[in-house]
Design an enzyme around this catalytic site. Structure first.
Site, PDB file in Angstrom:
ATOM      1  N   LYS A 137       0.807  -0.886   0.322  1.00 50.99           N
ATOM      2  CA  LYS A 137      -0.114  -0.421   0.189  1.00 50.99           C
ATOM      3  C   LYS A 137       1.040   1.110  -0.354  1.00 50.99           C
ATOM      4  CE  LYS A 137      -3.758   2.797   2.262  1.00 50.99           C
ATOM      5  NZ  LYS A 137      -4.149   2.539   3.902  1.00 50.99           N
ATOM      6  N   HIS A 275      -9.423 -30.142 -34.411  1.00 55.13           N
ATOM      7  CA  HIS A 275     -10.048 -29.407 -33.706  1.00 55.13           C
ATOM      8  C   HIS A 275     -11.385 -29.237 -32.769  1.00 55.13           C
ATOM      9  CE1 HIS A 275      -8.137 -27.531 -37.219  1.00 55.13           C
ATOM     10  NE2 HIS A 275      -8.692 -28.552 -38.381  1.00 55.13           N
TER      11      HIS A 275
END
Length: 515
Positions: A137, A275
């Site tokens: 922070k 595929h």
């Protein structure tokens, strides 16, 4: 500003001694705790114990040691805020300019098969995340390091100017919040499972990057591959690549599809995928026999495909596989002879998957699919169908051989994109109709692919027949038995067509859509 004081407390001590030694050379005062302090002292690094900073002993078996104003004030104080500076002076506190912390090994702890709930809870870090969050922070002034991979960059900047650059601190702070977020997500998931909850009000998951990919489905799309921290064995993320160039996005998707199908079988099986759909599946007494059937099912489509086996691949099968171009071969293992043969092909990827769970003992996993602005979550379809689950709805009972082929076909059709129709015969697929907008269209494709071989074959459908037209096509092709879920308001129409042509039909009562 220069880094004058650093707090170092790590569970993973990789590189930490060298990091602390170099900081000390730069005149940085080192504060440390527990095992890290002992290690650094042993290696000759001057260390100040955390209790000397807080004026308070470590208590409750180390549960409380860094949760103290002397620590968090030093991390959170805004250096150019006059009020903050005054508070620090009045209280006799000093700033902490760098924090190097990594957390208790919670993931490694719960990965142990015999871990107790109490042990898991004890490995939830509290002080570490608190210090990391405080430092992150306040990254305008504090450098925070959670990853040993960042030690070198931090040291380079400290040597050059006494402090890190603001952009570096921002980058490191972002990494901290990703790290603590992932840590909390893992704890939350563990505790959620302990309560038996399945779909909680918030779905928080975490993944670790395996690799960046050259691109996604297409070259203009960015992509990367991630895995769960506790990814199950026998999966693509845990596989070992033995040979070949880097996997692509489409490779990984197709390999995963092939693996999911081959896991359906207990007997030796080989699956060829193109595929995301199976183009050939075969079972046999050996993997070589199974591969022969998978190849024969569609010799055209298997070219450039992905092949998965559920047994070790030996010399004979490897020799046959090497005769055509395959993108990937994955199997529990490869014999040395097979590996030598297949490795002659420069670009083929060989994936060692490891032992696979028995088909009827697999546990469902949670799968997610992204939608724009959201996420769909569902269990994987590992429903196991046995002969006892089948309901014969026609006048003619299927023969024992037909039942065997029907169950084989069902194991495969559930992995074909919907609408799906699949034809099988002699322990192999002979026709696959995938991803059509209507079921009769899928049937036409499967029957056309099978051609004359359709006579005497069985047909599997992933969902019910909405009308009798698909059964009419099946009868014209010479299909002798059909497996389908049932449940249509017009089931009787399809049953009547089957009876008219002496086709045996069984219903599963279970739909297996795959969109």
């Amino acid at each position: 500003m220069a880094i004058r004081r650093a707090l170092i407390s790590v569970s993973d001590k990789t590189g930490v001694v060298e990091f602390a030694q170099e900081l000390a050379k730069q005149g940085v005062e080192i504060i440390s705790t527990g095992g890290t302090a002992s290690l650094l002292e042993k290696e000759g690094v001057p260390v100040i114990g955390i209790s000397d900073v807080t004026g308070f002993p470590e208590i409750m078996d180390g549960r409380v040691k860094t949760l103290h104003p002397a620590v968090h004030s030093g991390l959170l104080a805004v250096r150019d805020n006059a009020g903050h500076r005054q508070s620090m002076e009045e209280l006799g506190l000093d700033y902490i300019d760098l924090v190097c912390v990594n957390l208790y090994p919670f993931a490694q702890t719960i990965a142990k098969p015999d871990v107790s709930y109490a042990e898991a809870i004890e490995n939830i870090d509290i002080g570490g995340p608190s210090m990391l969050r405080s430092a992150a922070k306040n990254h305008a002034f504090v450098t925070v390091v959670v990853d040993a991979a960042d030690y070198a960059e931090v040291l380079e900047q400290v040597r050059a100017g006494g402090d890190t650059e603001l952009e570096t601190r921002k980058k490191l702070a972002a990494k901290v919040f990703r790290h603590t977020g992932a840590y909390d997500a893992l704890i939350g998931d563990y505790l959620t499972k302990q309560t038996g909850a399945t779909l909680p009000e918030r779905y928080t998951v975490t993944y670790e990057k395996v690799q960046d990919l050259r691109y996604g489905e297409n070259p203009h799309q960015q992509a990367a591959f991630y895995r769960q921290p506790l990814a199950a064995p026998g999966t693509i993320p845990t596989a070992q690549q033995l040979h070949g160039k880097e996997l692509s996005y489409n490779n990984i998707n197709d390999a995963n599809a092939a693996l999911a199908i081959v896991k359906e079988f207990t007997e030796p099986a080989v699956v060829a995928v193109k595929h995301m759909n199976p183009c050939g599946v075969g079972i046999g007494e050996t993997i070589d026999e199974a591969y022969g059937k998978a190849y024969e099912a569609d010799p055209t489509s298997i070219f450039g495909g992905i092949v998965a086996a559920n047994r070790t691949i030996g010399q004979e099968a490897a020799q046959r596989m090497s005769e055509i171009f395959l993108e990937i071969i994955l199997a529990p293992d490869f014999t040395p002879e097979a590996l030598e043969i297949l490795s002659r092909k420069k670009n083929i990827r060989l994936l060692q998957i490891g032992e696979l769970a028995a088909a009827d003992q697999r546990e469902p996993q949670w799968l997610s699919t992204s939608v724009e602005g959201g996420l769909l979550v569902q269990q994987s379809d590992v429903h196991h169908l046995s002969e006892a689950d089948l309901k014969v709805v026609t006048e003619r009972q299927p023969t024992a051989e037909e039942l065997k082929q029907l169950l084989f076909a069902w194991k495969v059709v559930k992995h074909v994109k919907s609408n799906a129709i699949l034809l099988a015969k002699n322990n192999m697929t002979i026709g696959v109709g995938a991803g059509q907008m209507n079921r009769v269209g899928a049937a036409r494709i499967a029957i056309e692919q099978a051609n004359a071989a359709a006579a005497g074959a069985v047909l599997a459908s992933d969902a019910f027949f909405p009308m009798g037209d698909t059964m009419e096509l099946a009868a014209q092709a010479g299909i002798t038995a059909v497996i389908q879920p049932g449940g249509s308001v017009r089931d009787e129409e399809s049953i009547a067509v089957a009876n008219q042509h002496n086709i045996a039909m069984v219903m599963t009562g279970v739909r297996s859509f795959k969109h």
